[in-house]
Design an enzyme around this catalytic site. Structure first.
Site, PDB file in Angstrom:
ATOM      1  N   ASN A 218       1.965  -2.470  -5.080  1.00  0.00           N
ATOM      2  CA  ASN A 218       1.160  -2.120  -6.252  1.00  0.00           C
ATOM      3  C   ASN A 218       0.519  -0.757  -6.067  1.00  0.00           C
ATOM      4  OD1 ASN A 218      -2.043  -2.159  -6.352  1.00  0.00           O
ATOM      5  ND2 ASN A 218      -1.434  -3.562  -4.692  1.00  0.00           N
TER       6      ASN A 218
ATOM      7  N   PHE B 286      -7.307   0.550  -9.102  1.00  0.00           N
ATOM      8  CA  PHE B 286      -8.631   0.049  -9.537  1.00  0.00           C
ATOM      9  C   PHE B 286      -8.767   0.016 -11.057  1.00  0.00           C
ATOM     10  CE2 PHE B 286     -11.169   1.432  -5.470  1.00  0.00           C
ATOM     11  CZ  PHE B 286     -10.532   0.450  -4.748  1.00  0.00           C
TER      12      PHE B 286
ATOM     13  N   SER C 275      -8.272   0.762  -0.193  1.00  0.00           N
ATOM     14  CA  SER C 275      -7.182   0.796  -1.174  1.00  0.00           C
ATOM     15  C   SER C 275      -6.433   2.118  -1.036  1.00  0.00           C
ATOM     16  CB  SER C 275      -7.722   0.683  -2.594  1.00  0.00           C
ATOM     17  OG  SER C 275      -6.691   1.040  -3.502  1.00  0.00           O
TER      18      SER C 275
ATOM     19  N   ASN D 153      -4.641   3.406  -3.306  1.00  0.00           N
ATOM     20  CA  ASN D 153      -4.292   3.894  -4.642  1.00  0.00           C
ATOM     21  C   ASN D 153      -5.375   4.723  -5.317  1.00  0.00           C
ATOM     22  OD1 ASN D 153      -1.733   2.594  -4.507  1.00  0.00           O
ATOM     23  ND2 ASN D 153      -2.799   0.648  -4.870  1.00  0.00           N
ATOM     24  N   THR D 154      -6.461   5.012  -4.607  1.00  0.00           N
ATOM     25  CA  THR D 154      -7.464   5.957  -5.080  1.00  0.00           C
ATOM     26  C   THR D 154      -7.486   7.092  -4.066  1.00  0.00           C
ATOM     27  OG1 THR D 154      -8.788   4.241  -6.164  1.00  0.00           O
ATOM     28  CG2 THR D 154      -9.928   6.276  -5.572  1.00  0.00           C
TER      29      THR D 154
ATOM     30  N   LYS E  90     -13.873  -4.174   4.292  1.00  0.00           N
ATOM     31  CA  LYS E  90     -12.421  -4.417   4.239  1.00  0.00           C
ATOM     32  C   LYS E  90     -11.672  -3.150   4.632  1.00  0.00           C
ATOM     33  CE  LYS E  90      -8.752  -6.258   1.249  1.00  0.00           C
ATOM     34  NZ  LYS E  90      -8.460  -6.935  -0.037  1.00  0.00           N
TER      35      LYS E  90
ATOM     36  N   ASN F 180      -6.274  -4.717   3.934  1.00  0.00           N
ATOM     37  CA  ASN F 180      -5.723  -4.369   2.624  1.00  0.00           C
ATOM     38  C   ASN F 180      -4.192  -4.222   2.713  1.00  0.00           C
ATOM     39  OD1 ASN F 180      -5.734  -3.366  -0.129  1.00  0.00           O
ATOM     40  ND2 ASN F 180      -7.871  -2.852   0.242  1.00  0.00           N
TER      41      ASN F 180
HETATM   42  C1  FMN Z   1      -1.412  -6.620  -7.321  1.00  0.00           C
HETATM   43  C2  FMN Z   1      -2.432  -6.464  -6.230  1.00  0.00           C
HETATM   44  C3  FMN Z   1      -3.680  -5.923  -6.518  1.00  0.00           C
HETATM   45  C4  FMN Z   1      -4.633  -5.784  -5.519  1.00  0.00           C
HETATM   46  N1  FMN Z   1      -5.869  -5.282  -5.820  1.00  0.00           N
HETATM   47  C5  FMN Z   1      -6.823  -5.201  -4.855  1.00  0.00           C
HETATM   48  C6  FMN Z   1      -8.115  -4.734  -5.159  1.00  0.00           C
HETATM   49  O1  FMN Z   1      -8.454  -4.426  -6.299  1.00  0.00           O
HETATM   50  N2  FMN Z   1      -9.020  -4.648  -4.140  1.00  0.00           N
HETATM   51  C7  FMN Z   1      -8.709  -5.005  -2.853  1.00  0.00           C
HETATM   52  O2  FMN Z   1      -9.567  -4.936  -1.967  1.00  0.00           O
HETATM   53  N3  FMN Z   1      -7.481  -5.465  -2.553  1.00  0.00           N
HETATM   54  C8  FMN Z   1      -6.551  -5.567  -3.522  1.00  0.00           C
HETATM   55  N4  FMN Z   1      -5.299  -6.053  -3.195  1.00  0.00           N
HETATM   56  C9  FMN Z   1      -5.007  -6.405  -1.793  1.00  0.00           C
HETATM   57  C10 FMN Z   1      -5.188  -7.884  -1.525  1.00  0.00           C
HETATM   58  O3  FMN Z   1      -6.526  -8.284  -1.706  1.00  0.00           O
HETATM   59  C11 FMN Z   1      -4.764  -8.218  -0.086  1.00  0.00           C
HETATM   60  O4  FMN Z   1      -5.621  -7.534   0.809  1.00  0.00           O
HETATM   61  C12 FMN Z   1      -3.317  -7.825   0.201  1.00  0.00           C
HETATM   62  O5  FMN Z   1      -2.501  -8.022  -0.927  1.00  0.00           O
HETATM   63  C13 FMN Z   1      -2.715  -8.597   1.377  1.00  0.00           C
HETATM   64  O6  FMN Z   1      -2.683  -9.990   1.102  1.00  0.00           O
HETATM   65  P1  FMN Z   1      -1.338 -10.740   0.590  1.00  0.00           P
HETATM   66  O7  FMN Z   1      -0.222 -10.337   1.502  1.00  0.00           O
HETATM   67  O8  FMN Z   1      -1.688 -12.195   0.663  1.00  0.00           O
HETATM   68  O9  FMN Z   1      -1.131 -10.277  -0.813  1.00  0.00           O
HETATM   69  C14 FMN Z   1      -4.326  -6.193  -4.194  1.00  0.00           C
HETATM   70  C15 FMN Z   1      -3.070  -6.742  -3.913  1.00  0.00           C
HETATM   71  C16 FMN Z   1      -2.119  -6.889  -4.902  1.00  0.00           C
HETATM   72  C17 FMN Z   1      -0.789  -7.481  -4.575  1.00  0.00           C
END
Ligand code: FMN
Length: 364
Positions: free
Chosen positions: A110, A114, A173, A175-176, A214, A243
């Protein structure tokens, strides 16, 4: 009920573009009448950061960015739900498409950036549910065009302290642009100093709100030394590891999609994030508990996280591939593991493999 929901919804949702499917899932959770959550077995209860979690399986940030359905998610069996990332002002995020399924790898990329409705909107929703039980953490971040990013975090602490079960300071993140620079020792020290000061300042009115940090799984071990050192010095209540990753394992099968810019999550993140969790655990030396995130998609992966040092786990991408039934499956497998070890709580399992893991070859 949950099994039926998964069987009906998954083929349906998979027919859509991933982001449209996500919006539909949120809508379904908003509209669907759900029975109250069955109570969890006592032995799954976890006490951490001064909070009592009914079970250790949480929903990671990013699924319910605007706090639209935290109570539905709690009713589906999560032990806690983290909403956000929320920024002070609403922002649209990056242009679509910005969310990709790497199906053959059971991963997700992704670059949402934000996208969220902003603090006022999210606060109104959380205030409307404030009398309800259930642990709902608020993940906070800075606006992309902010002139003073640290001040954004401080404002969000002040705004949400009364309604957040805990805060997650998201400096990880990808992406910022530039956000992850806040993980560098000097910047992190300043940020956490001001965040903790703000939390302490509003505490007389808002009560004690734990603050978690985080981090990215892409930190070097030298950067991790600094990050954990600063987190300990500033007395944060815990860390979340971690993350999404900007790395791309060479063995990914979905080679075209792997070239998309953004953060990779799901199964391809499991090994790296679990190693970083173990590395964080040995550096934290019990100063605070950790939440393990990244590629949890079964009881075995949840147990591996706990043994690497996680007191609690979170997941997101596993839901895409396994459906909501995954939460119950993990809990059942945790109870079975406790039974096999003749244990009455998960505490004794936390971190037992951490030191050994840090001696292994670095995961490819
Ligand atoms: C579509 C998507 C959006 C995410 N948005 C955020 C976010 O806004 N803030 C954040 O701290 N992590 C965000 N994450 C990261 C997740 O919280 C997590 O740390 C990461 O996906 C690893 O866990 P997973 O393998 O179970 O997905 C996002 C992940 C995905 C897939």
């Amino acid at each position: 009920m949950i099994g039926i929901f998964d069987r009906l919804s998954r083929p349906f949702l998979w027919a859509f573009d991933p982001e449209d499917a996500h919006h539909l899932a949120i809508k379904a959770l908003r509209l669907m009448p759900l029975p109250g959550a069955a109570s969890d077995p006592k032995e799954l209860g976890v006490r951490a950061f001064g909070l009592n979690f009914p079970n250790p399986v949480g929903l990671a940030a990013g699924f319910d960015k605007n706090a639209e359905v935290p109570d539905a998610l709690l009713r589906l069996g999560f032990g806690f739900v983290e909403v956000g990332t929320v920024t002070p002002r609403a922002q649209a995020g990056n242009p679509r498409p910005r969310l990709f399924r790497l199906e053959a790898d059971q991963g997700v990329i992704n670059r949402l950036g934000f996208n969220n409705a902003g603090a006022d909107d999210v606060l109104a929703r959380l205030a409307a549910r404030a009398s309800r039980s259930g642990i709902v953490g608020v993940n906070i971040g800075a606006n992309r065009d902010s002139a003073d990013r640290t001040q954004d975090y401080v404002r969000l602490i002040e705004t949400f302290a009364a309604v957040a079960s805990y805060f997650t300071v998201n400096v990880s993140s990808p992406n910022t642009p530039g956000l992850r620079d806040l993980q560098q020792a000097q910047a992190l020290d300043d940020l956490l100093g001001r965040v903790i000061e703000a939390r302490d300042r509003v505490q007389p009115l808002a009560g004690p709100t734990p603050v978690l940090l985080k981090i990215a799984p892409d930190l070097t071990l030298a950067d991790l030394d600094d990050a954990v050192g600063v987190a300990r010095k500033r007395r944060v209540d815990g860390m979340i590891v971690g993350n999404t990753t900007i790395a791309r394992p060479t063995w990914l099968r979905e080679r075209d999609k792997a070239r998309e810019t953004g953060g990779l999550s799901g199964r391809p993140l499991f090994k790296l994030s679990t190693r970083m969790l173990a590395e964080t655990y040995v550096r934290a030396e019990g100063a605070f508990p950790l939440i393990g995130v990244g590629g949890v998609d079964s009881g075995a992966t949840a147990i591996a996280k706990i043994k690497a040092g996680a007191t609690l786990v979170q997941l997101y991408s596993g839901l895409v591939y396994r459906g909501i039934g995954l939460v119950g499956q993990i809990k059942t497998e945790l109870v079975a593991a406790l039974g096999r070890g003749n244990r009455t709580s998960l505490d004794a399992m936390v971190g037992v493999d951490a030191a050994d893991m840090t001696a292994e070859a670095w995961p490819a």
